[in-house]
Design an enzyme around this catalytic site. Structure first.
Site, PDB file in Angstrom:
ATOM      1  N   CYS A 122      18.801  49.626  49.983  1.00 31.19           N
ATOM      2  CA  CYS A 122      18.528  51.064  49.802  1.00 31.19           C
ATOM      3  C   CYS A 122      17.820  51.653  51.026  1.00 31.19           C
ATOM      4  CB  CYS A 122      17.683  51.243  48.541  1.00 31.19           C
ATOM      5  SG  CYS A 122      16.806  52.802  48.434  1.00 31.19           S
TER       6      CYS A 122
ATOM      7  N   CYS B 299      14.416  53.192  50.277  1.00 32.67           N
ATOM      8  CA  CYS B 299      13.413  52.145  50.063  1.00 32.67           C
ATOM      9  C   CYS B 299      12.887  51.623  51.394  1.00 32.67           C
ATOM     10  CB  CYS B 299      14.014  50.986  49.262  1.00 32.67           C
ATOM     11  SG  CYS B 299      14.727  51.464  47.668  1.00 32.67           S
TER      12      CYS B 299
ATOM     13  N   CYS C 161      34.356  58.303  45.778  1.00 32.89           N
ATOM     14  CA  CYS C 161      35.749  58.778  45.810  1.00 32.89           C
ATOM     15  C   CYS C 161      36.697  57.597  46.022  1.00 32.89           C
ATOM     16  CB  CYS C 161      35.946  59.801  46.926  1.00 32.89           C
ATOM     17  SG  CYS C 161      34.861  61.246  46.812  1.00 32.89           S
TER      18      CYS C 161
ATOM     19  N   CYS D 104      33.587  59.347  51.245  1.00 34.96           N
ATOM     20  CA  CYS D 104      32.740  59.194  50.047  1.00 34.96           C
ATOM     21  C   CYS D 104      33.045  57.891  49.303  1.00 34.96           C
ATOM     22  CB  CYS D 104      32.952  60.401  49.137  1.00 34.96           C
ATOM     23  SG  CYS D 104      32.507  60.146  47.414  1.00 34.96           S
TER      24      CYS D 104
END
Length: 492
Positions: free
Chosen positions: A395, A398, A53, A50
């Protein structure tokens, strides 16, 4: 390798290691037994892959190093939800990463909703132990409390039970994570301070200066809301130290001086420049807010103004106006230059800075490309209903939307509707468009461009066509109001 360099590397290695070791790691086999050993613990449920994280991990370690020495100590714990801690994560309803929860004596107490930077974590968690307002029984207690943290302290002095004391303690419960509160009913403390029923806000020693008082007395009524307003108004003083964990406290219009702000290693040098900002701030204290910020901690904000690197020691002055427009002091810093800059800002004489890509030489594709410099032409004043996508080049969602959006533009190229996109990472987004993630889409009817509506519909071609057909100012030529294609007229 040079012996001195080797020593430094070893020192840094063991320092980092020590910080990491201050974070306890629990697993399914020992979570219940070990968490019960700690009066107060903050637990981070995480996944190694993550990104958020990974960003939190060093801040969490820094906070652990401080909190383990707190009185009473506060434990910072981590649990790997992908390996040894799966059951613990499931039991405590972890559905995203990182998830932070506060435990008391082994039992879940509350969700953690505080900052994600080390200083903010420390302040938030210290407020979780003990009473919300510390009772001071002697003058020594008061002096020790004011020196204990480099932070603002709000202290109540009460000879007897009063409505003001009740309101004060009620507010302390509400703001315990944000503000340090203490109170005293002891005669020697009250006599020393010369107050029998009152509240005083004390500024930390390192921010004392000749332009404002070191403390401010509350003169309002026994109403919690009024006391809260008093604290908010006076908390940061004329020129606050704006940091990553308190940046949202500073409202526009705001002037910020970015330089090597460091109250640990160089307090004298930090205040050398801050005092010069204070000299100007005192003249405009009721019209505009002022702050100093570390140029290293806020490099991303400097980037928003087109500033990549600041080499010189002098402050860089940047501002946000009441309408959130950006302004830059272009002249080298001086008290006189800052004073003129603030005056021109208030008189609306400054030209706003606009981060923008170049206007495209050709813009005849199915989707019109907007940049900050051309936004008024391509969106605000185009005379058409407009659907605009704010995107980021990196993105994934996107990229997935791009061919659908291009097809939409092709389908509606003969309609009185503009299909527009803008790279929101390379261009300033107008203030009436709230963009916090990507892609974000807005529908801007041609007769009410000042009040665009966030598009919350589906992202397939048919979803877009049905939405636009329904909301278009005039009915589309090729679709009815339900988004069904109109039958083509044939000549007889």
């Amino acid at each position: 390798m040079h012996l001195k360099k080797l020593f430094v590397l070893c020192f840094l290695y063991y320092t980092c290691l020590a910080k990491e070791e201050d974070v306890l790691e629990f697993s399914d086999s020992d979570f219940e037994s070990r968490i019960a050993e700690h009066e107060t613990a903050l637990v981070m449920f995480y996944a190694p892959w993550c990104g958020h994280c990974k960003k939190l991990k060093p801040e969490y370690a820094k906070a652990a190093e401080d909190l383990i020495r707190n009185d009473p100590p506060i434990a910072l714990v981590k649990v790997d939800c992908t390996e040894a801690g799966k059951e613990a994560c499931n039991k405590h309803g972890v559905s995203g990463y990182p998830t932070l929860k506060i435990f008391r004596n082994g039992e879940f107490s509350q969700e953690y909703s505080g900052p994600r930077e080390a200083a903010g974590i420390v302040k938030y968690m210290k407020a979780q132990v003990g009473p919300s307002s510390k009772e001071l029984t002697s003058v020594e207690d008061l002096e020790k409390f004011l020196r204990a943290e480099n932070d603002v302290s709000v202290v109540g002095f009460f000879e007897k039970e009063t409505d003001l004391k009740t309101a004060f303690l009620k507010l302390a419960d509400k703001l315990r994570e944000k503000v340090r509160f203490a109170h005293s009913t002891y005669k020697n403390v009250l006599e020393k301070q010369g107050v029998t029923d009152g509240i005083i806000l004390f500024r930390p020693t390192h921010l004392h200066n000749k332009f404002e008082d070191d403390s401010v007395a509350y003169s309002g009524s026994a109403v919690t809301g009024e006391i809260n307003d008093f604290i908010t108004k006076n908390y940061h003083g004329l020129v606050g130290h704006r940091k990553s964990d308190n940046r949202n406290d500073f409202q526009n219009p705001l002037v910020v001086a970015y330089y090597s702000v460091d109250y640990v290693k160089n307090p004298k040098g930090t205040n050398y420049w801050r005092n010069r900002i204070l000299k100007v701030a005192k003249q405009y204290k009721d019209q505009i807010n002022f702050a100093v910020s570390s140029k290293d901690d806020f490099q991303y904000e400097l980037n928003e103004y087109g500033i990549d690197y600041v080499k010189e020691d002098k402050p860089i002055i940047l501002a946000r106006g009441a309408k959130n427009q950006k302004f830059i002091l272009k002249d080298p810093f001086s008290v006189e230059a800052l004073e003129q800059f603030v005056k021109d800002l208030l008189d609306d004489k400054l030209e706003p800075y606009l981060k923008s890509e170049s206007i495209p030489e050709s813009n005849d594709g199915p989707v019109t490309v907007a940049v900050a410099k051309s936004f008024d032409d391509t969106v605000t004043n185009n005379g058409k209903d407009t659907l605009i996508e704010f995107y980021a080049p990196w993105c994934g969602h996107c990229k997935k939307l791009a061919p659908i959006y291009d097809e939409l533009g092709e389908k509606l190229k003969n309609e009185d509707v503009a299909i527009v996109k803008m790279d929101a990472t390379a261009n300033d987004v107008p203030p009436n468009y709230d963009v916090r993630g990507f892609p974000t889409l807005y529908w801007a009817p041609k007769d009410s461009k000042d009040s665009p509506q966030r598009y919350e519909g589906g992202r397939e071609l048919d979803d877009f066509i049905k939405y636009i057909a329904k909301h278009a100012t005039s009915e589309l030529k090729g679709y009815d109001r339900k988004g069904n294609p109109k039958a083509e007229k044939t000549e007889l």
